[in-house]
Design an enzyme around this catalytic site. Structure first.
Site, PDB file in Angstrom:
ATOM      1  N   ASP A  10       0.850  -1.193   0.000  1.00 10.06           N
ATOM      2  CA  ASP A  10       0.000   0.000   0.000  1.00 10.06           C
ATOM      3  C   ASP A  10       0.881   1.236   0.000  1.00 10.06           C
ATOM      4  O   ASP A  10       2.072   1.167   0.318  1.00 10.06           O
ATOM      5  CB  ASP A  10      -0.917   0.015   1.245  1.00 10.06           C
ATOM      6  CG  ASP A  10      -1.837   1.232   1.250  1.00 10.06           C
ATOM      7  OD1 ASP A  10      -2.438   1.517   0.190  1.00 10.06           O
ATOM      8  OD2 ASP A  10      -1.936   1.919   2.268  1.00 10.06           O
ATOM      9  N   SER A  11       0.279   2.366  -0.331  1.00  9.88           N
ATOM     10  CA  SER A  11       1.026   3.620  -0.313  1.00  9.88           C
ATOM     11  C   SER A  11       1.361   4.037   1.128  1.00  9.88           C
ATOM     12  O   SER A  11       2.247   4.859   1.331  1.00  9.88           O
ATOM     13  CB  SER A  11       0.189   4.708  -0.988  1.00  9.88           C
ATOM     14  OG  SER A  11      -1.082   4.775  -0.384  1.00  9.88           O
ATOM     15  N   CYS A  74      -3.780  -0.938  -2.285  1.00  9.28           N
ATOM     16  CA  CYS A  74      -4.082   0.458  -2.598  1.00  9.28           C
ATOM     17  C   CYS A  74      -4.953   0.541  -3.852  1.00  9.28           C
ATOM     18  O   CYS A  74      -4.598   0.013  -4.906  1.00  9.28           O
ATOM     19  CB  CYS A  74      -2.755   1.167  -2.820  1.00  9.28           C
ATOM     20  SG  CYS A  74      -2.886   2.856  -3.357  1.00  9.28           S
ATOM     21  N   GLU A 153      -6.466   9.544   8.521  1.00 11.02           N
ATOM     22  CA  GLU A 153      -5.112   9.522   9.093  1.00 11.02           C
ATOM     23  C   GLU A 153      -5.089  10.219  10.456  1.00 11.02           C
ATOM     24  O   GLU A 153      -4.383   9.826  11.364  1.00 11.02           O
ATOM     25  CB  GLU A 153      -4.134  10.240   8.153  1.00 11.02           C
ATOM     26  CG  GLU A 153      -3.888   9.524   6.838  1.00 11.02           C
ATOM     27  CD  GLU A 153      -2.735   8.541   6.891  1.00 11.02           C
ATOM     28  OE1 GLU A 153      -1.807   8.757   7.683  1.00 11.02           O
ATOM     29  OE2 GLU A 153      -2.782   7.553   6.130  1.00 11.02           O
ATOM     30  N   CYS A 185     -11.268   3.239  -1.652  1.00 13.28           N
ATOM     31  CA  CYS A 185     -10.002   3.759  -1.131  1.00 13.28           C
ATOM     32  C   CYS A 185      -9.752   3.061   0.199  1.00 13.28           C
ATOM     33  O   CYS A 185     -10.692   2.847   0.976  1.00 13.28           O
ATOM     34  CB  CYS A 185     -10.108   5.271  -0.928  1.00 13.28           C
ATOM     35  SG  CYS A 185      -8.684   5.988  -0.092  1.00 13.28           S
ATOM     36  N   HIS A 187      -8.686   3.972   2.935  1.00  9.44           N
ATOM     37  CA  HIS A 187      -9.003   4.689   4.168  1.00  9.44           C
ATOM     38  C   HIS A 187     -10.499   4.791   4.461  1.00  9.44           C
ATOM     39  O   HIS A 187     -10.891   5.059   5.583  1.00  9.44           O
ATOM     40  CB  HIS A 187      -8.454   6.118   4.099  1.00  9.44           C
ATOM     41  CG  HIS A 187      -6.970   6.205   4.171  1.00  9.44           C
ATOM     42  ND1 HIS A 187      -6.145   5.576   3.274  1.00  9.44           N
ATOM     43  CD2 HIS A 187      -6.163   6.847   5.035  1.00  9.44           C
ATOM     44  CE1 HIS A 187      -4.888   5.836   3.581  1.00  9.44           C
ATOM     45  NE2 HIS A 187      -4.872   6.605   4.647  1.00  9.44           N
TER      46      HIS A 187
HETATM   47  N1  DGL Z   1      -4.066   3.886  -0.522  1.00 10.90           N
HETATM   48  C1  DGL Z   1      -4.721   4.928  -1.290  1.00 10.90           C
HETATM   49  C2  DGL Z   1      -5.914   4.338  -2.027  1.00 10.90           C
HETATM   50  O1  DGL Z   1      -6.502   3.348  -1.618  1.00 10.90           O
HETATM   51  C3  DGL Z   1      -5.150   6.093  -0.417  1.00 10.90           C
HETATM   52  C4  DGL Z   1      -3.978   6.905   0.112  1.00 10.90           C
HETATM   53  C5  DGL Z   1      -3.169   7.531  -0.996  1.00 10.90           C
HETATM   54  O2  DGL Z   1      -3.651   8.457  -1.666  1.00 10.90           O
HETATM   55  O3  DGL Z   1      -2.039   7.084  -1.180  1.00 10.90           O
HETATM   56  O4  DGL Z   1      -6.295   4.849  -3.047  1.00 10.90           O
END
Ligand code: DGL
Length: 269
Positions: A10-11, A74, A153, A185, A187
């Protein structure tokens, strides 16, 4: 190969929602190697070209650890980099868009599906294409909700700021007549409460994390790669690209236990 780990990429920290769903769906003998590119998060506001470059770097880092499958937790990476990632490796690569879209198609009755995600995910149109493949008659209404990421976050998931943001982003979905909303997403499941309030009780919220975890399990099973037997405690390994303090704190709160093996790494070749 059956004993090799599964990479979860993930990012940043949001992919722990997918990690948690994988832990619940997979046998305890599976070892997960999580990579959060915390030094470069967010990906969702960046160009597709940059996201592809970051995605390849992270996937190769996990690949060097001998994993048997790679889960792209992600949505942004899954939306813009999945094909490049698949071309770059022999192991199965599972993204979150296909499983999420399929779950939404199963859930919708009226065939009007809402999709929310980062700017890059929505711009890519990946969910709309995936939904059209499963249910060509469906109409998709989508919207980027970038402020949900910093709210999650910050842990602001149930206060008046979160509620007002959700109401503003999602007000049009009601008049569009959606009966299903994809939380596209990592989050957004954390904001499920305020998102649900904003769209009203008649709308099913689809969390791609759960749908993805069952696809990963099925894929490993059909290839004879599902681990057997119990894992020694503390086998999961977490890698981050920036200081690990915040990840340790938020991650253990989120997963309900300490992250025993957490390491800051440089993922460049
Ligand atoms: N992990 C990203 C997503 O699911 C969200 C956070 C980001 O923008 O890196 O799209």
């Amino acid at each position: 190969m059956r004993d090799a780990g599964i990479g979860v990429f993930d990012s940043g920290i949001g992919g722990l929602t997918v990690f948690k769903a994988l832990r619940a769906a997979l046998p305890p003998g599976e070892r997960l190697l999580y990579l959060g590119d915390t030094a470069r998060v967010p990906y969702g506001t960046k160009s597709a070209e940059t996201v592809v470059r970051y995605a390849l770097e992270g996937s190769r880092f996990l690949g060097r650890r001998g994993i048997k499958a790679l889960v792209i937790a992600c949505n942004t990476m899954s939306a813009v980099a999945l094909e490049e990632l698949r071309k770059d490796t022999e192991i199965p690569v599972v993204g979150v868009i296909g499983p999420g879209a399929e779950a939404a198609c199963r859930a919708t009755g009226r065939r009007v599906i809402g999709v929310i995600g980062t700017a890059a995910t929505i711009k890519s149109g990946a969910y709309t294409r995936a939904i059209a493949r499963h249910l060509p008659q469906a109409r998709v209404v989508d919207r980027a909700c970038p402020l949900f990421v910093p709210l999650a976050e910050e842990g602001w998931v149930d206060n008046e700021v979160a509620r007002a943001t959700a109401a503003l982003y999602l007000q049009d979905f009601k008049s569009e007549g959606i009966d299903t909303l994809v939380l596209g997403c990592t989050h957004y499941p954390l904001l499920e409460g305020v998102i649900g309030e904003a769209v009203g009780p008649g709308v099913v919220l689809v969390d791609s994390a759960r749908a993805t975890a069952s696809v990963v399990r099925a894929r490993l099973l059909e290839r004879g790669l599902l681990a057997e037997g119990p894992a020694p405690a503390g086998e999961d390994h977490f890698f981050v690209t920036d200081s690990s303090d915040r990840f340790r704190e938020v991650g253990s709160r989120f997963l309900g236990g300490p992250l025993l093996r957490l390491e800051q790494v440089d993922i460049q070749d």
